[in-house]
Design a protein around this motif. Structure first.
Motif, PDB file in Angstrom:
ATOM      1  N   THR A   1       0.810  -1.220   0.000  1.00 26.66           N
ATOM      2  CA  THR A   1       0.000   0.000   0.000  1.00 26.66           C
ATOM      3  C   THR A   1       0.841   1.267   0.000  1.00 26.66           C
ATOM      4  O   THR A   1       0.308   2.366   0.068  1.00 26.66           O
ATOM      5  CB  THR A   1      -0.939   0.032   1.219  1.00 26.66           C
ATOM      6  OG1 THR A   1      -0.165  -0.208   2.397  1.00 26.66           O
ATOM      7  CG2 THR A   1      -2.022  -1.006   1.097  1.00 26.66           C
TER       8      THR A   1
ATOM      9  N   LYS B   1       3.131   2.323   2.190  1.00 29.55           N
ATOM     10  CA  LYS B   1       3.500   2.946   3.461  1.00 29.55           C
ATOM     11  C   LYS B   1       4.980   2.729   3.753  1.00 29.55           C
ATOM     12  O   LYS B   1       5.642   3.584   4.316  1.00 29.55           O
ATOM     13  CB  LYS B   1       2.648   2.343   4.584  1.00 29.55           C
ATOM     14  CG  LYS B   1       2.712   3.143   5.867  1.00 29.55           C
ATOM     15  CD  LYS B   1       1.904   2.474   6.966  1.00 29.55           C
ATOM     16  CE  LYS B   1       2.123   3.212   8.282  1.00 29.55           C
ATOM     17  NZ  LYS B   1       1.928   2.307   9.424  1.00 29.55           N
TER      18      LYS B   1
ATOM     19  N   ASP C   1       2.711   6.595  -4.022  1.00 28.86           N
ATOM     20  CA  ASP C   1       2.475   6.759  -2.586  1.00 28.86           C
ATOM     21  C   ASP C   1       1.065   6.273  -2.235  1.00 28.86           C
ATOM     22  O   ASP C   1       0.309   5.859  -3.103  1.00 28.86           O
ATOM     23  CB  ASP C   1       2.723   8.205  -2.140  1.00 28.86           C
ATOM     24  CG  ASP C   1       1.756   9.173  -2.789  1.00 28.86           C
ATOM     25  OD1 ASP C   1       0.900   8.720  -3.578  1.00 28.86           O
ATOM     26  OD2 ASP C   1       1.854  10.376  -2.519  1.00 28.86           O
ATOM     27  N   GLU C   2       0.724   6.349  -0.948  1.00 24.79           N
ATOM     28  CA  GLU C   2      -0.516   5.743  -0.479  1.00 24.79           C
ATOM     29  C   GLU C   2      -1.770   6.205  -1.231  1.00 24.79           C
ATOM     30  O   GLU C   2      -2.542   5.355  -1.678  1.00 24.79           O
ATOM     31  CB  GLU C   2      -0.715   5.988   1.027  1.00 24.79           C
ATOM     32  CG  GLU C   2       0.316   5.351   1.923  1.00 24.79           C
ATOM     33  CD  GLU C   2       1.218   6.381   2.533  1.00 24.79           C
ATOM     34  OE1 GLU C   2       1.773   7.194   1.755  1.00 24.79           O
ATOM     35  OE2 GLU C   2       1.389   6.380   3.760  1.00 24.79           O
ATOM     36  N   PRO C   3      -1.996   7.522  -1.372  1.00 26.57           N
ATOM     37  CA  PRO C   3      -3.233   7.912  -2.060  1.00 26.57           C
ATOM     38  C   PRO C   3      -3.288   7.431  -3.510  1.00 26.57           C
ATOM     39  O   PRO C   3      -4.341   7.011  -3.986  1.00 26.57           O
ATOM     40  CB  PRO C   3      -3.211   9.447  -1.993  1.00 26.57           C
ATOM     41  CG  PRO C   3      -2.286   9.782  -0.901  1.00 26.57           C
ATOM     42  CD  PRO C   3      -1.278   8.686  -0.852  1.00 26.57           C
ATOM     43  N   GLN C   4      -2.144   7.464  -4.190  1.00 22.24           N
ATOM     44  CA  GLN C   4      -2.124   6.992  -5.580  1.00 22.24           C
ATOM     45  C   GLN C   4      -2.505   5.524  -5.651  1.00 22.24           C
ATOM     46  O   GLN C   4      -3.298   5.110  -6.503  1.00 22.24           O
ATOM     47  CB  GLN C   4      -0.719   7.171  -6.172  1.00 22.24           C
ATOM     48  CG  GLN C   4      -0.480   8.540  -6.767  1.00 22.24           C
ATOM     49  CD  GLN C   4       0.970   8.710  -7.204  1.00 22.24           C
ATOM     50  OE1 GLN C   4       1.895   8.262  -6.522  1.00 22.24           O
ATOM     51  NE2 GLN C   4       1.163   9.343  -8.334  1.00 22.24           N
TER      52      GLN C   4
ATOM     53  N   ALA D   1      -4.146   3.813  -3.431  1.00 17.19           N
ATOM     54  CA  ALA D   1      -5.545   3.641  -3.032  1.00 17.19           C
ATOM     55  C   ALA D   1      -6.471   3.958  -4.197  1.00 17.19           C
ATOM     56  O   ALA D   1      -7.424   3.222  -4.474  1.00 17.19           O
ATOM     57  CB  ALA D   1      -5.859   4.530  -1.831  1.00 17.19           C
ATOM     58  N   ASN D   2      -6.168   5.042  -4.906  1.00 19.24           N
ATOM     59  CA  ASN D   2      -7.039   5.434  -6.013  1.00 19.24           C
ATOM     60  C   ASN D   2      -6.900   4.510  -7.215  1.00 19.24           C
ATOM     61  O   ASN D   2      -7.773   4.456  -8.072  1.00 19.24           O
ATOM     62  CB  ASN D   2      -6.760   6.886  -6.421  1.00 19.24           C
ATOM     63  CG  ASN D   2      -7.293   7.866  -5.387  1.00 19.24           C
ATOM     64  OD1 ASN D   2      -8.364   7.645  -4.822  1.00 19.24           O
ATOM     65  ND2 ASN D   2      -6.538   8.906  -5.104  1.00 19.24           N
TER      66      ASN D   2
ATOM     67  N   ARG E   1      -7.404  -1.229   1.846  1.00 15.03           N
ATOM     68  CA  ARG E   1      -6.754  -1.889   2.958  1.00 15.03           C
ATOM     69  C   ARG E   1      -7.577  -1.761   4.224  1.00 15.03           C
ATOM     70  O   ARG E   1      -8.054  -0.685   4.553  1.00 15.03           O
ATOM     71  CB  ARG E   1      -5.386  -1.258   3.186  1.00 15.03           C
ATOM     72  CG  ARG E   1      -4.696  -1.850   4.383  1.00 15.03           C
ATOM     73  CD  ARG E   1      -3.346  -1.242   4.572  1.00 15.03           C
ATOM     74  NE  ARG E   1      -2.654  -1.957   5.653  1.00 15.03           N
ATOM     75  CZ  ARG E   1      -1.439  -1.670   6.050  1.00 15.03           C
ATOM     76  NH1 ARG E   1      -0.768  -0.712   5.480  1.00 15.03           N
ATOM     77  NH2 ARG E   1      -0.894  -2.351   7.025  1.00 15.03           N
ATOM     78  N   LYS E   2      -7.732  -2.872   4.916  1.00 14.82           N
ATOM     79  CA  LYS E   2      -8.377  -2.841   6.218  1.00 14.82           C
ATOM     80  C   LYS E   2      -7.324  -3.112   7.272  1.00 14.82           C
ATOM     81  O   LYS E   2      -6.544  -4.041   7.156  1.00 14.82           O
ATOM     82  CB  LYS E   2      -9.449  -3.929   6.279  1.00 14.82           C
ATOM     83  CG  LYS E   2     -10.436  -3.736   7.406  1.00 14.82           C
ATOM     84  CD  LYS E   2     -11.068  -5.043   7.797  1.00 14.82           C
ATOM     85  CE  LYS E   2     -11.277  -5.132   9.278  1.00 14.82           C
ATOM     86  NZ  LYS E   2     -10.107  -4.800  10.091  1.00 14.82           N
ATOM     87  N   PHE E   3      -7.311  -2.252   8.287  1.00 12.67           N
ATOM     88  CA  PHE E   3      -6.290  -2.379   9.312  1.00 12.67           C
ATOM     89  C   PHE E   3      -6.635  -3.486  10.291  1.00 12.67           C
ATOM     90  O   PHE E   3      -7.783  -3.906  10.413  1.00 12.67           O
ATOM     91  CB  PHE E   3      -6.146  -1.081  10.098  1.00 12.67           C
ATOM     92  CG  PHE E   3      -5.548   0.039   9.326  1.00 12.67           C
ATOM     93  CD1 PHE E   3      -4.180   0.190   9.243  1.00 12.67           C
ATOM     94  CD2 PHE E   3      -6.348   0.959   8.670  1.00 12.67           C
ATOM     95  CE1 PHE E   3      -3.619   1.225   8.536  1.00 12.67           C
ATOM     96  CE2 PHE E   3      -5.797   1.998   7.958  1.00 12.67           C
ATOM     97  CZ  PHE E   3      -4.420   2.125   7.892  1.00 12.67           C
TER      98      PHE E   3
ATOM     99  N   LEU F   1     -14.226   0.010   2.579  1.00 10.42           N
ATOM    100  CA  LEU F   1     -13.417  -0.565   1.500  1.00 10.42           C
ATOM    101  C   LEU F   1     -14.272  -0.797   0.261  1.00 10.42           C
ATOM    102  O   LEU F   1     -13.854  -0.521  -0.856  1.00 10.42           O
ATOM    103  CB  LEU F   1     -12.817  -1.894   1.943  1.00 10.42           C
ATOM    104  CG  LEU F   1     -11.642  -1.844   2.889  1.00 10.42           C
ATOM    105  CD1 LEU F   1     -11.090  -3.238   3.082  1.00 10.42           C
ATOM    106  CD2 LEU F   1     -10.567  -0.947   2.316  1.00 10.42           C
TER     107      LEU F   1
ATOM    108  N   GLN G   1     -14.945   2.080  -1.911  1.00  9.48           N
ATOM    109  CA  GLN G   1     -13.806   2.471  -2.753  1.00  9.48           C
ATOM    110  C   GLN G   1     -13.763   1.681  -4.060  1.00  9.48           C
ATOM    111  O   GLN G   1     -12.990   2.012  -4.940  1.00  9.48           O
ATOM    112  CB  GLN G   1     -12.482   2.190  -2.018  1.00  9.48           C
ATOM    113  CG  GLN G   1     -12.096   3.215  -1.003  1.00  9.48           C
ATOM    114  CD  GLN G   1     -10.805   2.785  -0.315  1.00  9.48           C
ATOM    115  OE1 GLN G   1     -10.824   2.253   0.773  1.00  9.48           O
ATOM    116  NE2 GLN G   1      -9.677   3.014  -0.960  1.00  9.48           N
TER     117      GLN G   1
END
Lengths: 350, 287
Positions: B83, B85, B105-108, B110-111, B116-118, B192, B195
Motif C-alpha cells: 500500500t 507505506k 504513494d498511499e493515495p495513488q 488507493a485510487n 486496505r483494512k487495518f 473498503l 472504494q
C-alpha cells in the motif's frame, strides 16, 4: 434518548449555535454603534477609545477563529500563528507609513491600497504555503510541527528586529495618519474600523462554518482522528492540510491588518512566541472545533486581560497560566463544551 | 418482516446481477498477462532486523488468498509495502503488469484500486456511519472538488446499499465511535467496498468478532472473491479454513509453504514453525 437522536440533536445544536453566534455578533455590533452615537453626556455613551478597544478584541477573535480552524478541525497545533497575524499587520503598517514617508524606496508601491490589501493576504498566505508544503510533505506532525512553528515566529521576530529590513527595527511601524484618505484620529474612523472588524469576523465565521460542514471539513476531522486511514482511502492528506493551513494564515493576516490601525503600531513583539501561545489558550478556553468557542474564548480572555492589567499588572500571566491549567485539566472541551453539556442535560430533563 | 443475515447476503450476491460497487471501476489496471499483484524478491529490514526477506508472492485476478504465519512473520509489513507505506530495500512490486507500486504513494495506490483494512478497526469516530462511507466513496479526491462535493442521489443509494450489506442500516446516523467492535470491523469493510477496489487487503477481519459475526464475514469474503481479489491475513484457523482456497504461510519474512489448507497444515515445516505458538494447537485441531 437514543444515540441516533442525540446525533441529530447535536447537528441541530450546531446549526443553532451558528444562528446564535451570528445574531449575537450582529446585535452586539449594532449596539456598540448606537451607544457610541448617543450624546457624550448620556450615561450609556461609549467613547471612541472603548470602541477601538472592542475593535481590537474583534481582530483577536478573528485570529482565534483561524487557529481553531486548523487546531480544532485538523488537529494541527500551530504555535506560530502570531507570525501570520504580524505579517498582515506589517503589510497594513507599510501602507500607512507609505502615505507620508516610506522607509525604503520599494515601499512606495505599498502606498496603493489594492497592492497593500493584496499583500495583507498574500504575504501570510505565501509563507504558510511554503512552510506548510515543506512540513506536511515531510509528514511533520504533532508536537514537532508545533515546535517548528514556534521557531518560525521566533526567527521572524529576530529578522524584523533588524534595521536593515527597513521595517522600523525594534520600534516597528508607527505614526500613522491616514487610512484611505481619512484621518485615523477621528472618532468616525474608530467606528468604521470597528464595523470592518466585526464584518470580517462574521464573514470569516460563516466561511469557516461552510468549510467545516463540507465534505472537506469531514476529511479534516477524519485526518485529525485517523490520518493513515484517510491516506489509504485515497485522499492526499498533505494537500488538504496545506489548503486549510493557507486559508487559516490568510484569515490571521486579515486580522493583523485590521488590528494595526486600531492600536496604531506594529512591531516585532507581535512575532513573539508568547503571543502565539496566548492565542492557543484563548481557543482552548473557549472550546475547540466549535468556532464560536474560539470567538468566545478570545473575547473573554482579552477582556479579563484588560481588566487585570489595569489593576494588578503582575498577576496577569499567573492568571493566564492558571486558566490554561484549569481548562486543560477540568474542561477539555472548553466553555463551549460546558454549554453543550448543560443544554443536553436540560433537554434530557425536559 | 426483516430478512435474516443469510438471506440478505444471498440477495446481495445474486449471481444474475452485478452490483455496481462490485463492478470494476474504470481502472487502467492491466491483468491480461497474468496476476493482479506480483511481488518479487522483496526485502526490507528495520535496524538490521529483516522484516521481509526475499519475499515472492503472486495473486491472481479474482483470487481469494489467505496468509497465515506466526507473529513477526512480516504479514503487516508486507501490506505496508503493497500500500506504499513502507519502501522495500530491494525487490519489485507490481499491480497488474503496468503499475509499479514502488513508484507510488498511499493515495495513488488507493485510487488505483487497492483497499486496505487495518488490524485494529480504524474508522472515523467523530463522524456518523453514513459520513464514514461517504468519505470512502469513489470520487474526485482533489481539495477543491472535495470542498464543493455534494452527495447526489446515486451516491446516497450506494451508501444505503453498502449499509444494508454490512448490516448497519439502523445505525446510519450514529457516530462511528459508539459502535461495537464487530460493527466497526464491518464499517471498515463497508468503507473498503465504497472504494470499489480491485484488490482488497484485509488484516485480521474477524479479530474480536462473535461467532455469528465471523460466519457473516466469511460469507462476505467468499462472495467478494471473483469480482475482486482478496488477500486475508488471519490468525483464526477456523476462519481461514472456512474461506481458504489457497493458503500462504509466511515465516521470518518469506514464504514457507503455499497450497490448499490441507497441504499446508500437514507440511512438517509449517507444523514446526507453529509448535509452541498459540496457533500450533489450532493447526493440529483442524488437521
Amino acid at each position: 434518548m437514543s444515540l441516533a437522536t442525540m446525533f441529530k440533536r447535536n447537528s441541530l445544536l450546531d446549526e443553532r449555535s451558528t444562528w446564535i453566534t451570528s445574531i449575537v455578533l450582529i446585535v452586539g455590533m449594532l449596539a456598540v454603534v448606537v451607544l457610541h452615537a448617543l450624546p457624550p453626556e448620556h450615561a450609556w455613551h461609549l467613547n471612541g477609545s472603548v470602541v477601538t478597544l472592542l475593535g481590537k478584541y474583534l481582530t483577536y477573535m478573528l485570529l482565534a477563529l483561524a487557529v481553531d480552524l486548523i487546531w480544532g478541525y485538523l488537529g494541527i497545533l500551530s504555535l506560530g500563528h502570531g507570525a501570520f497575524f504580524a505579517l498582515g499587520g506589517y503589510a497594513m503598517g507599510l501602507y500607512l507609513t507609505a502615505q507620508q514617508a516610506p522607509l525604503a524606496p520599494w515601499q512606495t508601491v505599498m502606498a496603493h491600497f489594492p497592492v497593500a490589501a493584496l499583500a495583507m493576504v498574500l504575504a501570510p498566505g505565501l509563507l504558510a504555503l511554503v512552510f506548510g508544503w515543506l512540513a506536511f510533505r515531510s509528514r511533520v506532525t504533532g508536537v514537532y510541527f508545533s515546535i517548528i512553528t514556534q521557531a518560525l515566529t521566533f526567527a521572524l521576530m529576530l529578522a524584523f528586529n533588524r534595521n536593515e529590513m527597513d521595517m522600523g527595527g525594534s520600534t516597528g511601524l508607527t505614526r500613522f495618519d491616514e487610512l484611505l484618505g481619512f484621518s485615523l484620529a477621528s472618532e468616525s474612523m474608530s467606528v468604521a474600523l470597528f464595523v470592518a472588524s466585526g464584518v470580517a469576523v462574521l464573514l470569516a465565521f460563516w466561511g469557516c462554518k461552510a468549510v467545516t460542514r463540507s465534505r472537506l471539513g469531514r476529511v479534516c476531522m477524519a485526518t485529525r482522528d485517523a490520518e493513515a486511514r484517510v491516506r489509504f482511502i485515497g485522499y492526499r492528506v498533505e494537500h488538504v492540510k496545506l489548503a486549510v493551513f493557507v486559508l487559516s494564515a490568510m484569515i490571521a493576516g486579515i486580522a493583523g491588518a485590521l488590528y494595526v490601525p486600531q492600536v496604531g503600531i506594529i512591531n516585532p513583539s507581535t512575532f513573539a512566541p508568547l503571543f502565539s501561545i496566548e492565542v492557543v489558550v484563548w481557543v482552548a478556553l473557549g472550546g475547540r472545533a466549535t468556532l464560536y468557542g474560539a470567538l468566545l474564548g478570545a473575547l473573554v480572555v482579552n477582556y479579563l486581560k484588560t481588566l487585570l492589567t489595569g489593576v494588578m499588572p503582575d498577576a496577569w500571566l499567573f492568571l493566564l497560566g492558571g486558566l490554561f491549567v484549569v481548562v486543560t485539566m477540568f474542561l477539555p472541551q472548553g466553555v463551549a463544551g460546558v454549554l453543550a453539556r448543560l443544554r443536553r442535560r436540560r433537554e434530557v430533563a425536559a | 418482516m426483516s430478512m435474516t443475515n443469510v438471506e440478505r447476503l444471498r440477495e446481495f450476491a445474486r449471481p444474475d446481477r452485478v452490483f455496481d460497487f462490485m463492478a470494476p471501476a474504470d481502472s487502467p489496471v492491466d491483468v491480461r498477462h497474468g496476476p493482479i499483484l506480483y511481488l518479487e524478491d522483496v526485502s526490507v529490514s528495520f535496524d538490521g532486523f529483516k522484516a521481509i526477506d526475499d519475499l515472492n508472492l503472486t495473486i491472481d485476478d479474482g483470487e481469494l488468498r489467505c496468509i497465515i504465519g506466526p507473529n513477526g512473520a512480516g504479514k503487516t509489513t508486507m501490506m505496508d509495502i503493497i500500500t506504499g507505506k513502507t519502501r522495500p530495500d530491494r525487490g519489485q512490486a507490481w499491480f497488474g503488469s503496468r503499475h509499479n507500486l514502488l513508484q507510488m504513494d498511499e493515495p495513488q495506490i488507493a485510487n488505483l484500486g487497492i483497499g486496505r483494512k487495518f488490524q485494529k478497526p480504524t474508522v472515523f469516530e467523530a463522524l456518523s456511519v453514513s459520513a464514514n462511507l461517504e468519505l470512502a466513496m469513489v470520487g474526485d479526491r482533489r481539495v477543491w472538488k472535495t470542498l464543493l462535493a455534494r452527495l447526489d442521489h446515486e451516491g446516497r443509494e450506494r451508501i444505503d446499499e453498502i449499509m444494508e450489506t454490512i448490516g448497519l442500516s439502523a445505525e446510519r446516523d450514529r457516530l462511528a465511535g459508539v459502535l461495537s467492535h464487530g460493527q466497526k470491523q464491518w464499517l471498515e469493510i463497508g468503507m473498503l467496498l465504497m472504494q470499489r477496489p480491485r484488490l482488497l487487503l484485509v488484516d485480521e477481519p474477524v479479530a474480536g468478532m462473535t461467532e455469528p459475526e465471523m460466519h457473516r464475514t466469511a460469507e462476505l469474503m467468499t462472495r467478494l472473491a471473483g469480482q475482486q481479489s482478496v488477500v486475508v491475513v488471519e490468525h483464526d484457523m477456523g476462519f481461514v479454513r472456512s474461506i481458504a482456497r489457497t493458503v500462504t504461510v509466511l515465516d521470518q519474512g518469506s514464504v514457507l509453504a503455499e497450497g490448499s489448507m490441507d497441504e499446508v497444515a500437514n507440511d512438517p515445516r509449517v507444523i514446526e514453525v507453529y509448535l509452541g505458538g498459540d496457533e500450533a494447537s489450532d493447526v493440529r485441531e483442524e488437521t
